[in-house]
Scaffold this motif. Structure first.
Motif, PDB file in Angstrom:
ATOM      1  N   LYS A  85       0.816  -1.220   0.000  1.00 44.97           N
ATOM      2  CA  LYS A  85       0.000   0.000   0.000  1.00 44.97           C
ATOM      3  C   LYS A  85       0.850   1.270   0.000  1.00 44.97           C
ATOM      4  CE  LYS A  85      -0.768   0.374   5.022  1.00 44.97           C
ATOM      5  NZ  LYS A  85      -0.105   1.631   5.214  1.00 44.97           N
ATOM      6  N   ASP A  86       2.131   1.166   0.334  1.00 41.78           N
ATOM      7  CA  ASP A  86       3.009   2.340   0.377  1.00 41.78           C
ATOM      8  C   ASP A  86       3.802   2.553  -0.909  1.00 41.78           C
ATOM      9  OD1 ASP A  86       2.113   2.831   2.926  1.00 41.78           O
ATOM     10  OD2 ASP A  86       3.889   1.991   3.926  1.00 41.78           O
ATOM     11  N   GLU A  89       1.610   5.177  -6.241  1.00 40.10           N
ATOM     12  CA  GLU A  89       0.688   4.803  -7.322  1.00 40.10           C
ATOM     13  C   GLU A  89       1.296   5.004  -8.696  1.00 40.10           C
ATOM     14  OE1 GLU A  89      -3.259   6.404  -7.107  1.00 40.10           O
ATOM     15  OE2 GLU A  89      -3.530   5.764  -5.024  1.00 40.10           O
TER      16      GLU A  89
END
Length: 184
Positions: A85-86, A89
């Motif tokens: 999740k880190d 993107e």
């Protein structure tokens, strides 16, 4: 030739870290996991990934084995040991859209991994004096071998479930392959 491909047992990864090449410890109760494995002992040849999570399994059963670097899991480069999740993107989204060609900085893409795994596979299936083989490896490696045998599109490889501590058994006879068992 009968080829047993076994995935290492479950790892300790409570934070959902991205890992492949990196050493990731097995869960704390891994000896109990090993005791539950359905393992033969009459292999002519045993080959392991160099990752400790694979070698521990081969050591536990007392196999005389060789290590092959080509059996490592995917190299996620700069993403290794980052929480999924880190990962920014702008880096991860292109990979999600094209995991075959896109790679993390310093890592490898799926085509590069496929080339090294299939180099190993082609050598293995060319062996003449081997009847039963055990390969201790990772889900990605096993999926790529299955993709080669079954010739399904590479983009579908994550549709195949490869459970921790389970085997896929492939039979090779007269140049033809059959999948005898999955996740046993």
């Amino acid at each position: 030739m009968e080829i047993h491909l076994i995935r290492h047992t479950a790892v300790e990864n409570p934070e959902n870290l991205c890992y492949g090449f990196t050493e990731m410890p097995l869960r704390k109760d891994y000896p109990e996991d090993f005791k539950r494995l359905n393992m033969d002992h009459d292999f002519d040849l045993v080959i392991s990934s160099p990752s400790q999570r694979c070698r521990l399994l081969a050591d536990y059963f007392g196999f005389d084995y060789t290590i092959d670097e080509r059996l490592r899991e995917m190299n996620f480069g700069s993403w290794e040991m980052e929480k999924w999740k880190d990962i920014p993107e702008k880096e991860i989204n292109p990979w999600y859209q094209d995991f075959i060609n896109v790679k993390a900085t310093g890592g490898e893409n799926l085509l590069e991994m496929q080339n090294r795994v299939l180099s190993f596979w082609k050598e293995l299936i060319a062996e003449q004096n081997v009847n039963k083989v055990l390969v201790v490896a990772h889900a990605g490696v096993i999926r790529l071998i299955l993709q080669s045998v079954l010739q399904f599109p590479l983009e579908n490889m994550f549709s195949i479930r490869i459970d921790y501590g389970k085997k896929v058994i492939i039979q090779k006879n007269d140049g033809y392959f059959s999948i005898k068992k999955m996740n046993v």
